[in-house]
Structure formats: C-alpha cells, structure tokens
Design a protein around this motif. Sequence first.
Motif, PDB file in Angstrom:
ATOM      1  N   ASP A 117       0.815  -1.228  -0.037  1.00  0.00           N
ATOM      2  CA  ASP A 117       0.021  -0.065   0.030  1.00  0.00           C
ATOM      3  C   ASP A 117       1.033   1.310   0.130  1.00  0.00           C
ATOM      4  N   ALA A 118       0.457   2.314  -0.721  1.00  0.00           N
ATOM      5  CA  ALA A 118       1.336   3.534  -0.836  1.00  0.00           C
ATOM      6  C   ALA A 118       1.425   4.146   0.475  1.00  0.00           C
ATOM      7  N   GLY A 119       0.426   3.814   1.558  1.00  0.00           N
ATOM      8  CA  GLY A 119       0.575   4.754   2.491  1.00  0.00           C
ATOM      9  C   GLY A 119       1.389   3.976   3.674  1.00  0.00           C
ATOM     10  N   VAL A 120       2.253   2.648   3.286  1.00  0.00           N
ATOM     11  CA  VAL A 120       2.919   2.339   4.508  1.00  0.00           C
ATOM     12  C   VAL A 120       4.538   2.621   3.986  1.00  0.00           C
ATOM     13  N   GLU A 166       5.466   3.074   9.595  1.00  0.00           N
ATOM     14  CA  GLU A 166       4.307   4.098   9.555  1.00  0.00           C
ATOM     15  C   GLU A 166       3.267   4.116   8.373  1.00  0.00           C
ATOM     16  N   PHE A 167       1.994   4.138   9.017  1.00  0.00           N
ATOM     17  CA  PHE A 167       0.652   4.024   8.280  1.00  0.00           C
ATOM     18  C   PHE A 167       0.135   5.441   8.107  1.00  0.00           C
ATOM     19  N   LYS A 168       0.084   5.658   6.884  1.00  0.00           N
ATOM     20  CA  LYS A 168      -0.547   7.188   6.372  1.00  0.00           C
ATOM     21  C   LYS A 168      -1.825   6.847   5.514  1.00  0.00           C
ATOM     22  N   ASP A 169      -2.971   6.743   6.030  1.00  0.00           N
ATOM     23  CA  ASP A 169      -4.233   6.579   5.176  1.00  0.00           C
ATOM     24  C   ASP A 169      -4.210   5.393   4.199  1.00  0.00           C
ATOM     25  N   ALA A 170      -3.651   4.316   4.888  1.00  0.00           N
ATOM     26  CA  ALA A 170      -3.538   3.087   4.133  1.00  0.00           C
ATOM     27  C   ALA A 170      -4.720   2.171   4.429  1.00  0.00           C
ATOM     28  N   ALA A 171      -5.201   1.737   3.088  1.00  0.00           N
ATOM     29  CA  ALA A 171      -6.218   0.955   3.292  1.00  0.00           C
ATOM     30  C   ALA A 171      -6.371  -0.233   4.224  1.00  0.00           C
ATOM     31  N   ALA A 172      -7.451  -0.236   5.070  1.00  0.00           N
ATOM     32  CA  ALA A 172      -7.441  -1.360   6.271  1.00  0.00           C
ATOM     33  C   ALA A 172      -8.638  -2.047   6.304  1.00  0.00           C
ATOM     34  N   GLU A 173      -8.572  -3.500   6.145  1.00  0.00           N
ATOM     35  CA  GLU A 173      -9.692  -4.311   6.359  1.00  0.00           C
ATOM     36  C   GLU A 173      -9.850  -4.810   7.672  1.00  0.00           C
ATOM     37  N   PRO A 174     -10.913  -4.569   8.254  1.00  0.00           N
ATOM     38  CA  PRO A 174     -11.155  -5.080   9.811  1.00  0.00           C
ATOM     39  C   PRO A 174     -11.192  -6.680   9.928  1.00  0.00           C
ATOM     40  N   LEU A 175     -10.687  -7.065  10.935  1.00  0.00           N
ATOM     41  CA  LEU A 175     -10.748  -8.668  11.381  1.00  0.00           C
ATOM     42  C   LEU A 175     -11.812  -8.678  12.387  1.00  0.00           C
TER      43      LEU A 175
END
Length: 363
Positions: free
Chosen positions: A182-185, A202-211
């Motif tokens: 992801d570009a935000g990583v 560092e994560f910056k507006d990275a797409a996240a899928e919940p568990l």
Amino acid sequence: MAVLSEEQSMLRDAAKSWVQEKSPVTAFRKMRDSGAELGYDAAAWNEMAEMGWAGVIIPEEYGGSNFGYLSMGLILEELGRTLTASPLLASALAAASALVLGGTDAQKSEWLPKIAEGTAVGALAVDEGAHHAPDRVAAEVKGGKLSGKKTFVLEGMAANVFVVSAKGDDGALGLYLVRGDDAGVTRTRLHLADSRGAANVEFKDAAAEPLTGGKDLLEKVLDRARAGLAAEMLGSAIQAFETTLDYLKVRVQFGQVIGSFQALQHRAAKMFTDLELARSTVEAALAAIDADSPDTPELVSLAKAKMGDTFHLVSNEMVQMHGGIGMTDAHDAGFYLKRARAAEAAFGNQAFHRDRYARIQGY
C-alpha cells in the motif's frame, strides 16, 4: 516433557535434523555478517515452507496441516537451539493466528494459502513505544483508512501483509489487515542487538480491512505469539546450557577440570532445574491454547515470565563460565546473550507478565 503423538514426534525429529544439518549457528553468523536486509536467509525460509512448517496451525482447507500450537512450539524450540532466524513466529504463527481466528472467508482464502506456502510473509504490528503496551494505541482507522506508527515490528521489512492494532471509527480497539505494498506504508529498518529482522512502520491513510473479534482477538493473537516465542527461547536456553556444560567437562584450570568445582556444579544444577520448570510452563501454555482453555492467558504469562528469567540466567552463565573467550564475538555465547535480551522484551518482558498474571489472579 509432554506426551507427543506420532506425528508430533516425527515433526520434532525432522526439525532437529534439519537445523543441525542446514542451519547451525554458523549459518546465523553468516547471515548476520552478510547484513541481510530482511534479517533471515530467504533460501532457508523457502526450505522450511517446503517442509510444511509455515502451515502447521493453518486449517487444511487453506493449505495447512492444522497440527496445532504444541506442534509449532516443537519446531520453534529446535530453531531456537541454533538461533535460526525466520518469519515462522511472526508470519506462520502470529499473523496466521489472526486470520484463522478473526478473518473473513475472503481474507482467509487470499492470505492463508500464501502464508502456508511461504510465498507471503505476515507481520503483527502492535506496539507504538519503546516497551510492550498493547493497550496504548494511538493508531486509528477512519473511513477504512489507517494512520499511525508502530515500533519494533518483527519481520516488518519482509511483510506482504500487516496485522495492525488500531482504534476503529467507534473508538474500539481491534485488528486490521493492511497490504504491505500500500502506498501509505513506510518502513524503517531497525538494527537490533540480536540481528533479527525488524522495522518501525508508519501507516498514512493506508487501506485497512477489519478482522472480527476486537480487543479479545488482539489478546488471543498476542498470547499465541508469546507462547511461540517462549518455546523458541526454551530451545535457545537449553542449547546454551548444554554448550556450557560440555565446556565445564573439558576446561582445565589449576590442574583440574573446572566442572569438578562444587561452586560451578551448584550453578549448573540451578540452571538445569530452572530449565525443567520452564519447559513445564511452556508446554502447559501451548497445550492450553490447543485445548482453548479459559486459563490460557495466565499460563501464557507464566511461561513468558519464567522463560525470560531462565534464558536471562543461562545466557549470563554461558558467558561467565566460558571466561574470556565467552566475551569475544568469535564465540557463540554472545549470540545467545543478545538473543535473550531481545526475546525477553518482545511481546512483554518479565515485569509485564508478572503484573498481568497478578491481575488475572485478582491481585
């Protein structure tokens, strides 16, 4: 020692044979000296995956063998003996556990077969400071985008997928999947004392899928990682003890083998009894996880705290009893001492787990 099934005995024997032939401590020294960015030998990791070790806790329908956590602990113990560095703990145990316990069918289908094959590496990103504190989380997810910083992420440089703790839109703590590309990583490689692979991420507006599972899932995953690490520490401590014992039998000083000195015999006996007690706690924790026992959290904290104390003691004694040679980089003693210090701190040190054990007991 725990009573093992035929399959578990075969798995342990195969691991013992492989590490002795293919991954002795000299292989770890070579990896360290090469400055490998990932902190492990990729070729050795591929061999482990081909033997099925990366799929030990993964269900059969996703390419694993579903042999359980005690079986995984047996492998980690043998790897610990020779300080073999690999993503087995971070990926095939911690990240895989998160997916098995809290992943959707789609998430499991996408990632578990790859983790079992060793073609994808997972990493658990939990801590945000210098010490293990899973409840202190500033990372947050808003509108499906995760932002925050994570420290000391094991195998963070190699990870294709991150399992990240963060607060959701409702403020509740949970785990999220973030793709490594992801570009935000952004990753920053860390140079740890034990020369293993780790990174600040560092994560910056990275797409996240919940568990699914929230904070309860986080605790279950962490306990599985802690128990696995304790098993690896057990193997390292046993090898450090056996190497030291062999030295006591051959080193001559003042015209006598130093193993004949009563003071050193007492210290060796102390190490032996501590190791036997530590083994009991580690195997009890792994068996509790396999049985889904309600006392798993306290048994895991007991194992991690006891194993931390024991490995600390044995690694110190290894250096001291080897004398001057034990303090040189040419000898392996320093590797075990450095690994002990790093492993103690990972996923909670002795103080953290004593406090947690006391709180579980109601004190």
